[in-house]
Design a protein around this motif. Structure first.
Motif, short mmCIF file in Angstrom:
data_model
loop_
_atom_site.label_atom_id
_atom_site.label_comp_id
_atom_site.label_asym_id
_atom_site.label_seq_id
_atom_site.Cartn_x
_atom_site.Cartn_y
_atom_site.Cartn_z
N GLY A 495 48.82 8.50 -14.35
CA GLY A 495 47.86 8.96 -15.34
C GLY A 495 47.74 10.47 -15.37
N ILE A 496 48.71 11.18 -14.78
CA ILE A 496 48.66 12.64 -14.73
C ILE A 496 49.54 13.26 -15.83
N GLY A 497 50.59 12.55 -16.25
CA GLY A 497 51.57 13.12 -17.18
C GLY A 497 50.97 13.62 -18.48
N THR A 498 50.28 12.75 -19.22
CA THR A 498 49.71 13.16 -20.51
C THR A 498 48.52 14.11 -20.31
N TYR A 499 47.75 13.90 -19.25
CA TYR A 499 46.63 14.79 -18.94
C TYR A 499 47.14 16.21 -18.69
N SER A 500 48.16 16.34 -17.86
CA SER A 500 48.70 17.67 -17.55
C SER A 500 49.34 18.29 -18.79
N ALA A 501 50.00 17.47 -19.62
CA ALA A 501 50.63 18.00 -20.83
C ALA A 501 49.58 18.64 -21.74
N ARG A 502 48.43 17.98 -21.88
CA ARG A 502 47.38 18.55 -22.72
C ARG A 502 46.87 19.88 -22.16
N LEU A 503 46.58 19.91 -20.85
CA LEU A 503 46.06 21.14 -20.26
C LEU A 503 47.07 22.27 -20.31
#
Length: 536
Positions: A495-503
């Motif tokens: 659950g880090i991939g899309t979260y990190s992409a946004r940030l």
């Protein structure tokens, strides 16, 4: 004088310019005297943070020693103002406080404090923190709006100046004041094995001990004494900055309610009547001294919290400059060699593997170091032109190999006419790699076997990249798709991939969005980034 003898040791603070900030004149005067005894001769003072900030605009200081709670501008507000000023940013800052609330300490650490000093303190404690401050690297501020837990650090064993000198007796100290020698002998014998004990037969001598460079942790004070009685001693202590916080326990033959009330008004923490019962007195004193020791332990813990934060910054600085830069350079060299059409197929395959490994390492650095800085608000973007089309093609080539077993068709297209130059994005190339590496990988993992993943660069302002795959994001997580730790149906997903992409996209002044078509069975993630040389 012996010409072969070594030169005398120079005090650590000698030659340093120090600014003392406190709203109490007496405390400013005492602190200045303590600093001068420690070898700091160039000292100026200010009565609040606003006055201190004005002084710092026109005078150079090597260290600031500031009280926390002050009118007009508090110590923490002064710290924030200094860390936000490009000229003053690196000034070491020692914050002095009687507060022991962990949240406040964490806030001070997040704001970039160099050292914390709990009241009451003694000169050797001030010396230790002064040495540390003058030797410290600049503290990077982490704004108060940091993500939950971002500013919190775990305590570690203190090292260096934070620890007490080996020759210092760490036991708590008691000052026993009584004009009767027999009582002094009785009480000293009662406590000398457990605590450091000082004795005084007069009020004036007691006050001298209480206001010294090594004040006691607790005062057992008789009331009825010739000359200066116990009430007068307590009143004088409460008016002196060094002694005002020392706990007092009255031990007296005066048992009246008026005497007890007067003692409590002077800040006594207990009132014990004579004749003394050793069996009762000893556990009462021992219990209270546990509180004293807990406060000392807090100072050690807060020192460790500051030290841990500084250590983390050192590690991050090393990661960014000593590891990330060479990896980015290696990636550039590999990609330059790959442009050579004369390479054999096997050489090209090896270089592709090396390229993938370097990109994975850069992504890990971005997710550990840069993502943390973005979360707590301390990240600073140094935007450069990025050949975004090249970034997308490299990632697509690597993922074609990585997902070959799924038989995916991964395409990269632009909406530009043939022969037109692909537009440049404005951002950080390594962050762009991380953004699209995570998003394309996510699309490939979600796409059914034998289907297509399309990557399209749209010539817009800002630039837009659409990544589309067959299949839809489950309805239950669509609204939270870019939130931390949100994942569904993906084995081992963090659950880090899309979260990190946004940030990482937002840190480059871009954005990211999700579109899902249930009717046509597709999911599209769109990333926007500023154009180089144009408005975002």
């Amino acid at each position: 004088m012996n010409p072969l003898a070594p030169p005398p040791a120079r005090a650590p603070g000698a030659g340093a310019r120090c600014l003392v900030v406190d709203d109490h004149e007496a405390m400013r005067r005492i602190t200045v005297n303590q600093l001068r005894q420690l070898g700091v001769e160039q000292v100026q003072t200010a009565k609040n943070g606003a006055e201190a900030l004005r002084l710092m605009k026109s005078h150079r200081f090597d260290v600031v020693l500031s009280d926390w709670n002050m009118p007009v501008m508090s110590g923490i507000e002064l710290l924030e103002a200094i860390r936000a000023d490009k000229q003053l940013f690196a000034t070491p800052f020692i914050l002095v406080t009687a507060e022991a609330e962990r949240g406040g300490v964490e806030h001070a650490i997040a704001c970039g404090v160099t050292s914390l000093l709990l009241k009451p303190y003694v000169p050797r404690q001030l010396m230790a923190r002064l040495e540390r401050a003058l030797a410290a690297k600049p503290r990077a501020p982490q704004p108060a709006h940091a993500a939950p837990g971002a500013a919190t650090v775990q305590a570690a064993a203190p090292t260096g100046a934070a620890a007490a000198p080996p020759e210092h007796d760490p036991r708590p100290s008691i000052l026993i004041v009584d004009d009767t020698a027999d009582n002094l002998v009785l009480l000293s014998q009662l406590f000398k094995g457990e605590f450091r004990v000082r004795l005084a037969q007069t009020g004036s001598k007691a006050l001298e001990f209480a206001t010294s460079d090594e004040p006691p942790d607790l005062v057992l004070l008789d009331i009825m004494m010739p000359g200066m009685d116990g009430f007068e001693v307590a009143r004088a202590m409460r008016e002196h900055p060094v002694a005002q916080g020392i706990p007092i326990i009255f031990i007296t033959a005066m048992a009246s309610a008026d005497a007890r009330l007067q003692g409590l008004d002077l800040g006594a923490v207990d009132f014990i009547t004579k004749p003394i019962d050793p069996a009762t007195l000893k556990p009462r004193i021992r219990n209270f001294m546990r509180y004293v020791q807990l406060r000392k332990d807090l100072q050690v813990e807060f020192d460790a919290m500051v030290e841990t934060a500084q250590l983390r910054e050192d590690v991050e600085r090393m990661t960014r400059h000593d590891v990330k830069a060479p990896l980015a350079g290696a990636l550039g060299l590999i990609q330059a060699v790959l442009e050579d059409d004369s390479l054999a197929r096997r050489q090209t395959e090896h270089l592709r593997l090396a390229e993938k490994s370097v990109m994975q390492a850069l992504n890990l650095i971005n997710l550990s170091s840069e993502l943390y800085r973005i979360e707590n608000g301390s990240f600073k973007l140094h935007a450069e032109p990025v050949r975004i089309g090249d970034v997308l093609r490299r990632i697509a080539e690597m993922d074609r190999v990585a997902f070959a077993a799924k038989g995916l068709a991964i395409s990269v297209d632009t909406d530009l006419p043939v022969g037109e130059d692909v537009p440049l994005a404005s951002g950080d190339a390594t962050l762009c790699y991380s953004v699209f590496q995570n998003l394309v990988k996510n699309a490939c993992e979600a796409a059914p076997q034998g289907t297509k993943v399309s990557i399209q660069l749209l010539d817009q302002t800002p630039l837009r990249v659409d990544i589309q795959n067959v299949g839809v994001v489950p309805a239950a997580i669509r609204e939270r798709f870019f939130e931390k730790y949100v994942t569904a149906g993906k084995r081992g997903g963090s659950g880090i991939g899309t979260y990190s992409a946004r940030l990482l996209a937002q840190a480059q002044r871009g954005d990211i969005g999700l579109e899902v078509s249930d009717a046509q069975n597709w999911t599209r993630v769109s990333v926007t980034l500023p154009r180089h040389g144009g408005p975002s």
